[in-house]
Scaffold this motif. Structure first.
Motif: not given
Length: 118
Positions: A54, A88, A103-104, A106-109, A111-112, A114
């Motif tokens: 990022y 992502s 990890c996305d 676009n959402a500012g990094t 990670c979760s 899923t």
């Protein structure tokens, strides 16, 4: 009359039942603990890579200068391909972990986890 030293068979059996009961509770708990630790190590590794990429993209670094992921706690990060755009990517935790981590950028990094495989 002389008194015998040692334990009676019933005493030994009671001790074995107590140890067996404790083990039946402790072993599954320990398994869950090490599985969670492996999942958390992978999510941390994926977060570190996501933040690095990022930052490199925000600094407009050339694609050749952005590093490819090196997975140690994860089985694989983005199929071992480098991330060069705001997108992502997916990571999978190394055994005994069972998590799929997304990890996305676009959402500012962030990670979760899923998905958890059985």
């Amino acid at each position: 009359m002389r008194r015998q030293a040692g334990f009676a068979l019933i005493e030994l059996m009671i001790v074995l039942v107590i140890i067996g009961t404790l083990a039946s509770v402790a072993i599954p708990t320990y398994k869950n603990y090490i599985q969670d630790a492996a999942n958390n190590a992978c999510i941390l590794e994926a977060n570190i890579y996501a933040r690095k990429v990022y930052t490199d993209i925000q600094l407009r670094k050339r694609a050749i200068d952005i590093p490819a992921p090196i997975a140690k706690a994860c089985n694989v990060i983005n199929n071992s391909e480098k991330v060069v755009t705001m997108t992502s990517f997916v990571s999978n935790a190394r055994s005994p972990g069972n998590a799929t981590i997304t990890c996305d950028l676009n959402a500012g990094t962030p990670c979760s986890i899923t998905a958890l495989s059985p």
